[in-house]
Design an enzyme around this catalytic site. Structure first.
Site, PDB file in Angstrom:
ATOM      1  N   ARG A 113      -6.687   1.235  -8.405  1.00 17.69           N
ATOM      2  CA  ARG A 113      -5.728   1.733  -9.401  1.00 17.69           C
ATOM      3  C   ARG A 113      -6.124   3.090  -9.975  1.00 17.69           C
ATOM      4  O   ARG A 113      -5.829   3.402 -11.121  1.00 17.69           O
ATOM      5  CB  ARG A 113      -5.529   0.708 -10.536  1.00 17.69           C
ATOM      6  CG  ARG A 113      -5.111  -0.663 -10.057  1.00 17.69           C
ATOM      7  CD  ARG A 113      -3.738  -0.680  -9.436  1.00 17.69           C
ATOM      8  NE  ARG A 113      -2.685  -0.405 -10.374  1.00 17.69           N
ATOM      9  CZ  ARG A 113      -2.051  -1.333 -11.084  1.00 17.69           C
ATOM     10  NH1 ARG A 113      -2.348  -2.598 -10.931  1.00 17.69           N
ATOM     11  NH2 ARG A 113      -1.093  -1.026 -11.890  1.00 17.69           N
ATOM     12  N   ARG A 123      -1.923   4.945 -14.814  1.00 17.69           N
ATOM     13  CA  ARG A 123      -1.735   5.294 -16.219  1.00 17.69           C
ATOM     14  C   ARG A 123      -2.934   5.904 -16.922  1.00 17.69           C
ATOM     15  O   ARG A 123      -2.792   6.465 -18.013  1.00 17.69           O
ATOM     16  CB  ARG A 123      -1.266   4.057 -16.993  1.00 17.69           C
ATOM     17  CG  ARG A 123       0.162   3.699 -16.664  1.00 17.69           C
ATOM     18  CD  ARG A 123       0.464   2.290 -17.058  1.00 17.69           C
ATOM     19  NE  ARG A 123      -0.409   1.361 -16.329  1.00 17.69           N
ATOM     20  CZ  ARG A 123      -0.357   0.054 -16.453  1.00 17.69           C
ATOM     21  NH1 ARG A 123       0.494  -0.485 -17.286  1.00 17.69           N
ATOM     22  NH2 ARG A 123      -1.147  -0.721 -15.751  1.00 17.69           N
ATOM     23  N   TYR A 154       3.771 -14.553  -6.340  1.00 16.79           N
ATOM     24  CA  TYR A 154       4.940 -13.900  -6.944  1.00 16.79           C
ATOM     25  C   TYR A 154       6.234 -14.503  -6.424  1.00 16.79           C
ATOM     26  O   TYR A 154       7.175 -14.764  -7.171  1.00 16.79           O
ATOM     27  CB  TYR A 154       4.920 -12.392  -6.683  1.00 16.79           C
ATOM     28  CG  TYR A 154       3.875 -11.692  -7.523  1.00 16.79           C
ATOM     29  CD1 TYR A 154       4.089 -11.472  -8.874  1.00 16.79           C
ATOM     30  CD2 TYR A 154       2.662 -11.300  -6.981  1.00 16.79           C
ATOM     31  CE1 TYR A 154       3.125 -10.862  -9.664  1.00 16.79           C
ATOM     32  CE2 TYR A 154       1.686 -10.688  -7.758  1.00 16.79           C
ATOM     33  CZ  TYR A 154       1.920 -10.475  -9.104  1.00 16.79           C
ATOM     34  OH  TYR A 154       0.965  -9.893  -9.882  1.00 16.79           O
ATOM     35  N   ARG A 194       5.641   9.685 -14.830  1.00 14.08           N
ATOM     36  CA  ARG A 194       6.293   8.428 -15.174  1.00 14.08           C
ATOM     37  C   ARG A 194       7.344   8.557 -16.279  1.00 14.08           C
ATOM     38  O   ARG A 194       8.169   7.676 -16.456  1.00 14.08           O
ATOM     39  CB  ARG A 194       5.249   7.378 -15.586  1.00 14.08           C
ATOM     40  CG  ARG A 194       4.635   6.629 -14.428  1.00 14.08           C
ATOM     41  CD  ARG A 194       5.660   5.891 -13.586  1.00 14.08           C
ATOM     42  NE  ARG A 194       6.327   4.831 -14.328  1.00 14.08           N
ATOM     43  CZ  ARG A 194       5.881   3.602 -14.450  1.00 14.08           C
ATOM     44  NH1 ARG A 194       4.783   3.243 -13.860  1.00 14.08           N
ATOM     45  NH2 ARG A 194       6.548   2.706 -15.150  1.00 14.08           N
ATOM     46  N   ASP A 220       3.149  -0.592  -4.565  1.00 13.67           N
ATOM     47  CA  ASP A 220       2.788  -1.873  -5.163  1.00 13.67           C
ATOM     48  C   ASP A 220       2.659  -2.909  -4.047  1.00 13.67           C
ATOM     49  O   ASP A 220       3.179  -2.698  -2.946  1.00 13.67           O
ATOM     50  CB  ASP A 220       3.860  -2.306  -6.171  1.00 13.67           C
ATOM     51  CG  ASP A 220       3.399  -3.483  -7.017  1.00 13.67           C
ATOM     52  OD1 ASP A 220       2.399  -3.328  -7.733  1.00 13.67           O
ATOM     53  OD2 ASP A 220       4.012  -4.558  -6.938  1.00 13.67           O
TER      54      ASP A 220
HETATM   55  O1  CP3 Z   1       0.031   2.369 -13.937  1.00 11.71           O
HETATM   56  C1  CP3 Z   1       1.211   2.276 -13.551  1.00 11.71           C
HETATM   57  O2  CP3 Z   1       2.232   2.551 -14.198  1.00 11.71           O
HETATM   58  C2  CP3 Z   1       1.250   1.911 -12.172  1.00 11.71           C
HETATM   59  C3  CP3 Z   1       2.567   1.546 -11.667  1.00 11.71           C
HETATM   60  C4  CP3 Z   1       2.580   0.099 -11.323  1.00 11.71           C
HETATM   61  C5  CP3 Z   1       1.845  -0.492 -10.262  1.00 11.71           C
HETATM   62  N1  CP3 Z   1       2.174  -1.801 -10.230  1.00 11.71           N
HETATM   63  C6  CP3 Z   1       0.978   0.276  -9.369  1.00 11.71           C
HETATM   64  C7  CP3 Z   1       0.134  -0.393  -8.366  1.00 11.71           C
HETATM   65  C8  CP3 Z   1       3.333  -0.890 -11.952  1.00 11.71           C
HETATM   66  C9  CP3 Z   1       4.232  -0.750 -13.157  1.00 11.71           C
HETATM   67  C10 CP3 Z   1       3.058  -2.097 -11.248  1.00 11.71           C
HETATM   68  C11 CP3 Z   1       3.717  -3.398 -11.503  1.00 11.71           C
HETATM   69  C12 CP3 Z   1       2.850  -4.519 -11.212  1.00 11.71           C
HETATM   70  N2  CP3 Z   1       2.604  -5.023  -9.954  1.00 11.71           N
HETATM   71  C13 CP3 Z   1       2.121  -5.255 -12.127  1.00 11.71           C
HETATM   72  C14 CP3 Z   1       2.252  -5.090 -13.624  1.00 11.71           C
HETATM   73  C15 CP3 Z   1       1.081  -4.725 -14.359  1.00 11.71           C
HETATM   74  C16 CP3 Z   1       0.447  -3.448 -13.948  1.00 11.71           C
HETATM   75  O3  CP3 Z   1      -0.682  -3.543 -13.464  1.00 11.71           O
HETATM   76  O4  CP3 Z   1       1.024  -2.367 -14.138  1.00 11.71           O
HETATM   77  C17 CP3 Z   1       1.381  -6.188 -11.394  1.00 11.71           C
HETATM   78  C18 CP3 Z   1       0.403  -7.187 -11.920  1.00 11.71           C
HETATM   79  C19 CP3 Z   1       1.707  -6.024 -10.014  1.00 11.71           C
HETATM   80  C20 CP3 Z   1       1.207  -6.783  -8.851  1.00 11.71           C
HETATM   81  C21 CP3 Z   1       0.118  -6.058  -8.166  1.00 11.71           C
HETATM   82  N3  CP3 Z   1       0.184  -4.745  -7.706  1.00 11.71           N
HETATM   83  C22 CP3 Z   1      -1.171  -6.562  -7.782  1.00 11.71           C
HETATM   84  C23 CP3 Z   1      -1.674  -7.953  -8.059  1.00 11.71           C
HETATM   85  C24 CP3 Z   1      -1.831  -5.530  -7.106  1.00 11.71           C
HETATM   86  C25 CP3 Z   1      -3.173  -5.583  -6.442  1.00 11.71           C
HETATM   87  C26 CP3 Z   1      -4.196  -4.885  -7.252  1.00 11.71           C
HETATM   88  C27 CP3 Z   1      -4.608  -5.607  -8.495  1.00 11.71           C
HETATM   89  O5  CP3 Z   1      -4.532  -4.968  -9.563  1.00 11.71           O
HETATM   90  O6  CP3 Z   1      -5.025  -6.764  -8.412  1.00 11.71           O
HETATM   91  C28 CP3 Z   1      -0.977  -4.403  -7.098  1.00 11.71           C
HETATM   92  C29 CP3 Z   1      -1.313  -3.151  -6.452  1.00 11.71           C
HETATM   93  C30 CP3 Z   1      -0.884  -1.885  -7.068  1.00 11.71           C
HETATM   94  N4  CP3 Z   1      -0.022  -1.746  -8.103  1.00 11.71           N
HETATM   95  C31 CP3 Z   1      -1.305  -0.592  -6.624  1.00 11.71           C
HETATM   96  C32 CP3 Z   1      -0.678   0.322  -7.447  1.00 11.71           C
HETATM   97  C33 CP3 Z   1      -0.792   1.823  -7.383  1.00 11.71           C
HETATM   98  C34 CP3 Z   1      -2.158  -0.322  -5.406  1.00 11.71           C
HETATM   99  C35 CP3 Z   1      -3.582  -0.587  -5.502  1.00 11.71           C
HETATM  100  C36 CP3 Z   1      -4.438   0.477  -6.090  1.00 11.71           C
HETATM  101  O7  CP3 Z   1      -3.972   1.564  -6.492  1.00 11.71           O
HETATM  102  O8  CP3 Z   1      -5.663   0.235  -6.122  1.00 11.71           O
END
Ligand code: CP3
Length: 362
Positions: free
Chosen positions: A41, A45, A165, A54, A90
């Site tokens: 990540r 943010r 999910y 964003r 995502d």
């Molecule tokens: O910071 C942001 O605004 C990022 C944008 C965003 C992401 N996912 C980027 C992402 C948003 C709003 C989400 C929605 C989302 N998806 C959530 C909500 C909470 C959150 O973290 O913002 C959740 C829990 C998911 C589901 C999800 N996405 C999981 C479980 C994972 C695997 C990684 C982990 O945290 O366990 C993701 C991957 C993900 N989401 C990546 C990005 C850019 C890719 C992985 C990375 O960058 O390392």
């Protein structure tokens, strides 16, 4: 969509491979001049330049705009000096391609319009086609590949984490519907996992063809399973997934959270490197996964505190590895949104200054 039509992008010859990059060498267990480091990540943010984007674009809009997606992916590479970029998307991104309607709800996460709970629901899923469902993302990969000074990681959610999910219909703490389905309707479970594995292999195959140089599988919620359930309900599917990935010709990282009790099982399912969260000492994790590289494992919360605490904990992680080849430094889970980016940059410098890995340390 903007820029090149996909066919042209796909036809463009890829830049030369860079097997000497320390991140890629480390995944192969080879000695390097300094420990490679990147952060799950890292694009997100915590970075003000990302927050500015964003203000006028959602996550879904970014992943559907190749130039914007490439820009967001490269922001942490420029600012932090990390050794790898990770494609900005995502884990839910490919789901539209199998006919699942979902939305990303601010402050909550992915919400599925119609949860998948019956055999009929699973049978109605489409066969995934990367070109029709994630074309802008593939185009972003080609842009990043030609602009990034460091290797690009592609990724996908693991089938269990995706199923959490799909079956729950949204974020969950205890995955009650998912576990019930797994145990009460094993055939439905098997078919759902088969479909998700097939989708994921096709999705990652398209990412590799477009130019990603390594792959990470995120099994973020698998720590909710007992070792028995991992063995009986999941292991074979993970093995099929990693056998499929192995044919793609790029190294892979197999990551999960809360996995101290199932690390050996995860490692036997596959992955060139195994991700460790912070709940296990790195040396102990290494011993459990056998002859593999490891990635991790600083508690991300430490970056919220004073630098001294971060430094002490990071040095402990590095000391746990003791200069053995095959350690990619990372956090044990994603960067928290309130993290100070200067702490991240300082941590990269600390890890790089720690010195080389060598065969003698093995
Ligand atoms: O910071 C942001 O605004 C990022 C944008 C965003 C992401 N996912 C980027 C992402 C948003 C709003 C989400 C929605 C989302 N998806 C959530 C909500 C909470 C959150 O973290 O913002 C959740 C829990 C998911 C589901 C999800 N996405 C999981 C479980 C994972 C695997 C990684 C982990 O945290 O366990 C993701 C991957 C993900 N989401 C990546 C990005 C850019 C890719 C992985 C990375 O960058 O390392």
């Amino acid at each position: 969509m903007n820029g090149l039509p996909l066919d042209d992008a796909a036809m463009k010859p890829l830049p030369a491979p860079r097997p000497d990059a320390r991140f890629l060498r480390t995944l192969r267990g080879l000695p390097v001049d300094a420990t490679p480091v990147w952060f799950m990540r890292q694009a997100g943010r915590a970075l003000p330049e990302y927050r500015r984007i964003r203000e006028h674009a959602t996550l879904l809009e970014i992943t559907r705009d190749a130039a914007l997606c490439a820009e967001v992916t490269l922001q942490p590479v420029r600012r932090l000096g990390v050794d790898a970029a990770i494609l900005f998307a995502d884990i839910t991104t490919p789901l539209a391609g199998i006919g699942v309607a979902f939305d990303i709800v601010e402050g909550r996460g992915p919400v599925i319009e119609r949860p998948i709970r019956t055999m009929a629901d699973v049978e109605a899923l489409h066969v995934f086609d990367a070109v029709t469902s994630v074309a802008p993302l593939l185009e972003a990969i080609s842009i990043i590949r030609s602009e990034s000074p460091v290797p690009l990681i592609g990724f996908a959610g693991a089938p269990f984490t995706l199923a959490c999910y799909l079956v729950e219909g949204g974020p969950s703490r205890d995955f009650l519907h998912t576990k019930r389905l797994m145990h009460a309707e094993p055939e439905t479970w098997r078919l759902l996992l088969d479909r998700l594995v097939a989708m994921t292999i096709a999705y990652l195959g398209a990412q590799v063809a477009a130019g990603v140089e390594a792959i990470q599988i995120f099994d973020s919620w698998v720590g909710g399973l007992s070792p028995l359930d991992y063995e009986r309900r999941l292991w074979a599917h993970m093995r099929t997934l990693f056998d499929g990935i192995a044919t793609l010709g790029v190294p892979s990282i197999h990551f999960g959270v809360g996995t101290s009790g199932i690390l050996a099982q995860q490692a036997s399912a596959g992955g060139d490197a195994i991700g460790l969260d912070w709940r296990i000492a790195l040396s102990e994790g290494r011993a459990l996964v056998g002859d593999r590289a490891v990635q991790g494992n600083l508690d991300p919360t430490l970056l919220l505190g004073p630098w001294d605490a971060t430094e002490e904990a990071a040095r402990w992680v590095l000391a746990q590895n003791n200069h053995r080849p095959g350690h990619v430094f990372n956090l044990g889970h994603g960067v928290l949104p309130t993290t100070d980016p200067d702490h991240l940059a300082r941590l990269v410098d600390l890890v790089h200054a720690h010195g080389p890995s060598s065969e003698a340390a093995r």
